[in-house]
Design an enzyme around this catalytic site. Structure first.
Site, mmCIF file in Angstrom:
data_model
loop_
_atom_site.group_PDB
_atom_site.id
_atom_site.type_symbol
_atom_site.label_atom_id
_atom_site.label_comp_id
_atom_site.label_asym_id
_atom_site.label_seq_id
_atom_site.Cartn_x
_atom_site.Cartn_y
_atom_site.Cartn_z
ATOM 1 N N GLU A 227 0.889 -1.174 0.000
ATOM 2 C CA GLU A 227 0.000 0.000 0.000
ATOM 3 C C GLU A 227 0.918 1.212 0.000
ATOM 4 O OE1 GLU A 227 -3.334 -0.143 0.017
ATOM 5 O OE2 GLU A 227 -3.480 -2.316 0.294
ATOM 6 N N CYS A 261 -1.914 9.397 2.634
ATOM 7 C CA CYS A 261 -1.679 8.850 1.291
ATOM 8 C C CYS A 261 -2.799 9.255 0.347
ATOM 9 C CB CYS A 261 -1.552 7.338 1.353
ATOM 10 S SG CYS A 261 -2.945 6.541 2.137
HETATM 11 P P1 NAD Z 1 8.937 4.682 4.059
HETATM 12 O O1 NAD Z 1 8.817 3.829 2.864
HETATM 13 O O2 NAD Z 1 10.131 5.543 4.192
HETATM 14 O O3 NAD Z 1 8.921 3.795 5.396
HETATM 15 C C1 NAD Z 1 7.833 2.975 5.731
HETATM 16 C C2 NAD Z 1 8.302 1.887 6.671
HETATM 17 O O4 NAD Z 1 9.261 1.050 6.012
HETATM 18 C C3 NAD Z 1 8.994 2.378 7.932
HETATM 19 O O5 NAD Z 1 8.583 1.563 9.005
HETATM 20 C C4 NAD Z 1 10.472 2.153 7.631
HETATM 21 O O6 NAD Z 1 11.273 1.952 8.764
HETATM 22 C C5 NAD Z 1 10.411 0.884 6.806
HETATM 23 N N1 NAD Z 1 11.539 0.670 5.889
HETATM 24 C C6 NAD Z 1 12.323 1.604 5.307
HETATM 25 N N2 NAD Z 1 13.195 0.992 4.455
HETATM 26 C C7 NAD Z 1 12.930 -0.328 4.506
HETATM 27 C C8 NAD Z 1 13.453 -1.471 3.835
HETATM 28 N N3 NAD Z 1 14.431 -1.371 2.931
HETATM 29 N N4 NAD Z 1 12.933 -2.689 4.099
HETATM 30 C C9 NAD Z 1 11.922 -2.813 4.986
HETATM 31 N N5 NAD Z 1 11.383 -1.775 5.657
HETATM 32 C C10 NAD Z 1 11.879 -0.544 5.415
HETATM 33 O O7 NAD Z 1 7.593 5.535 4.127
HETATM 34 P P2 NAD Z 1 7.214 6.692 5.155
HETATM 35 O O8 NAD Z 1 7.969 7.927 4.831
HETATM 36 O O9 NAD Z 1 7.277 6.160 6.549
HETATM 37 O O10 NAD Z 1 5.660 6.910 4.831
HETATM 38 C C11 NAD Z 1 5.174 7.797 3.885
HETATM 39 C C12 NAD Z 1 4.718 7.040 2.665
HETATM 40 O O11 NAD Z 1 3.725 6.090 3.020
HETATM 41 C C13 NAD Z 1 4.057 7.943 1.633
HETATM 42 O O12 NAD Z 1 4.519 7.602 0.358
HETATM 43 C C14 NAD Z 1 2.580 7.594 1.763
HETATM 44 O O13 NAD Z 1 1.815 7.826 0.618
HETATM 45 C C15 NAD Z 1 2.644 6.149 2.094
HETATM 46 N N6 NAD Z 1 1.397 5.707 2.703
HETATM 47 C C16 NAD Z 1 0.580 4.880 1.995
HETATM 48 C C17 NAD Z 1 -0.639 4.482 2.542
HETATM 49 C C18 NAD Z 1 -1.587 3.585 1.782
HETATM 50 O O14 NAD Z 1 -2.499 3.039 2.395
HETATM 51 N N7 NAD Z 1 -1.436 3.432 0.490
HETATM 52 C C19 NAD Z 1 -1.005 4.935 3.809
HETATM 53 C C20 NAD Z 1 -0.145 5.780 4.480
HETATM 54 C C21 NAD Z 1 1.065 6.151 3.933
#
Ligand code: NAD
Length: 469
Positions: A227, A261
């Site tokens: 997501e 998001c």
């Molecule tokens: P991010 O991708 O930086 O991090 C998300 C999570 O992934 C964190 O817990 C982080 O520690 C972990 N992570 C980072 N690198 C990783 C890796 N290589 N392997 C495994 N885990 C890893 O995202 P963010 O900045 O925390 O969140 C913002 C993003 O989330 C925006 O793009 C937003 O649109 C999206 N989002 C999507 C939804 C949806 O339902 N589609 C909902 C909320 C947020």
């Protein structure tokens, strides 16, 4: 890891990160108890999760205290806690129904064979969540996975981790749940290890991380439910009720400081009402205040993540450099160490600007005119994303017709971001916004099962001679 407070900018919390060995140990422990959890039956699991909801309910104030520091917002934190409790109850209420398989039946094409269908949960689910709605997005996949009979390793975002301790206490108060539901603390390295040691990954976050996780899951031959980000468009037709439309677009685009998001990030407005639309939007934005001092009130919270604030500023600069006009907000303000931004309306924008193509994740509302509905659809679909969208018109049939032309998984009609509030409508994320299965509705639960068929022969099996020429 030091954690930043979004209202003060101070690093005033320390997150004790799980080591790789810790994570492996938690995975092993959870796996060891998963089969008992699976065999305990959906009724038992429902009772456990309902008790978990009660435990959260009794810790509401403690969760609120931490979550509101994590995110710098109070009202939304209360809404988020209620949403999680509602989510748990809703999933508990429907789990049994969604687990019902058909009665044993004869095969259509081989009448002597009776078919019995079974649902087998993935043993260990890894859930990895972002910082924007830290509690809700941590629980949204973990709860249905647990109800399905899976064990869960849950890694919330390192940007907003203060609430984790209280959730862990609630889990620990329920010994059976505690055996199969483990929280992981840490950032990318911890997330990677969760991906390395689970059987299916539910990831909510950015496209870049989602892609890296999908690659690793492909190598491991496990599913990744993704997501990801969005660049949601709204189409405002000439006959839209402007009062309702501007309210909905402002709430979606600038509510939660645009850090959702499914925030609207591109607005396409019929040429004949464009100026009235912009005027009314600005009129509603003008009196809005930062709530940097809780005592004085105010509707606008801080930007949670300083790195995101830099991206927002870059996109606005890129738009200005290419000829866009900023009509409100437009700059990030440092107040008492926190980063704040007024709802930013930008016109004279084009699809050559990153503000119209890349996810902004801030309170920025770029507005563009369209002359024909065909053009509006074309512009709405001119994106790598496909999370959700909105259409506004006083003619519902017309709005529905246009909605069907938009390449996105959830379309709100005469409202915005309804996918944020409605949990029981199935929807997929299109294009780069995600992959595999609906997180909402029945499929948000059933996707944690693999289907097994027991094929019971009731007559003599065939012999090799039946294939003789
Ligand atoms: P991010 O991708 O930086 O991090 C998300 C999570 O992934 C964190 O817990 C982080 O520690 C972990 N992570 C980072 N690198 C990783 C890796 N290589 N392997 C495994 N885990 C890893 O995202 P963010 O900045 O925390 O969140 C913002 C993003 O989330 C925006 O793009 C937003 O649109 C999206 N989002 C999507 C939804 C949806 O339902 N589609 C909902 C909320 C947020």
């Amino acid at each position: 890891m030091k954690v930043r407070n979004p209202r003060t900018g101070k690093y005033d919390y320390v997150l004790h990160v799980d080591t790789i060995e810790n994570i492996n140990q938690k995975a092993e422990n959870a796996r060891a108890h998963q089969l008992d959890w699976q065999k305990s039956g959906v009724e038992f699991r429902t009772q456990q999760l309902m008790q978990f909801a009660e435990q959260l309910e009794s810790r509401k104030e403690a969760i609120f205290e931490q979550l509101s520091i994590d995110t710098g917002r109070r009202k939304i934190s209360r809404i988020e806690i209620e949403a999680v409790i509602g989510l748990i109850k809703g999933r508990c209420f429907t789990a049994q129904k969604h687990m019902q398989t058909s009665e044993e039946r004869p095969s259509f094409n081989l009448q002597s064979v009776r078919i019995r269908q079974q649902l087998i949960p993935y043993p260990l689910v890894g859930a990895i969540s972002p910082w924007n709605f830290p509690l809700l997005l941590a629980c949204i996949d973990a709860i249905p996975a647990l109800l399905a009979g899976s064990a869960v390793l849950l890694k919330p975002s390192e940007v907003t981790p203060r609430f984790i301790d209280i959730i862990e206490q609630a889990i620990e108060s329920l010994p059976e749940l505690n055996k199969v539901f483990k929280l992981i603390r840490g950032a990318a390295e911890a997330g990677k290890q969760v991906v390395n040691c689970t059987d299916v990954v539910c990831f909510t976050g950015s496209v870049a991380t989602g892609r890296a996780i999908a690659v690793r899951c492909a190598e491991r031959f496990i599913p990744a439910f993704l997501e990801l980000g969005g660049k949601d468009p709204a189409i405002v037709l000439a006959d839209a009720d402007l009062e309702i439309t501007t309210d909905a677009i402002l709430l979606s685009g600038a509510g939660a400081t645009g850090q959702a998001c499914q925030s609207l990030e591109r607005i396409y407005v019929a040429e004949e009402i464009h100026d009235d639309f912009v005027d009314l939007l600005l009129k509603k934005i003008n009196p809005l205040e930062f709530n940097n001092d809780y005592d004085k009130g105010g509707q606008l919270g801080p930007l949670i993540f300083d790195k995101q604030a830099m991206k927002i500023q870059e996109q606005i600069q890129d738009a200005k450099d290419k000829g866009a006009t900023v009509l409100s907000g437009g700059k990030i303000e440092n107040l008492g160490g926190g980063l704040w931004m007024k709802p930013t309306v930008i016109v004279d924008v084009t699809h050559d600007m990153t503000i119209m193509t890349e996810e902004t994740f801030g309170p920025v509302i770029p507005v563009m005119k369209f002359t024909s509905e065909l053009d509006a659809i074309k512009m709405a679909n001119d994106t790598d994303y496909g999370l959700s969208a909105s259409v506004f018109s006083s003619n519902n049939d017309k709005a529905i017709q246009l909605a069907q032309e938009i390449d996105a998984g959830g379309i709100s009609i005469n409202d915005a971001s309804l996918t944020n509030k409605v949990f029981d409508a199935e929807k997929n994320a299109f294009k780069l916004s995600g992959l595999y299965g609906s997180r909402m509705g029945a499929e948000g639960f059933t996707r944690f099962f693999r289907k097994k068929a027991l094929l019971i022969q009731t007559e003599k099996p065939g012999t090799i001679h039946s294939q003789s020429e």
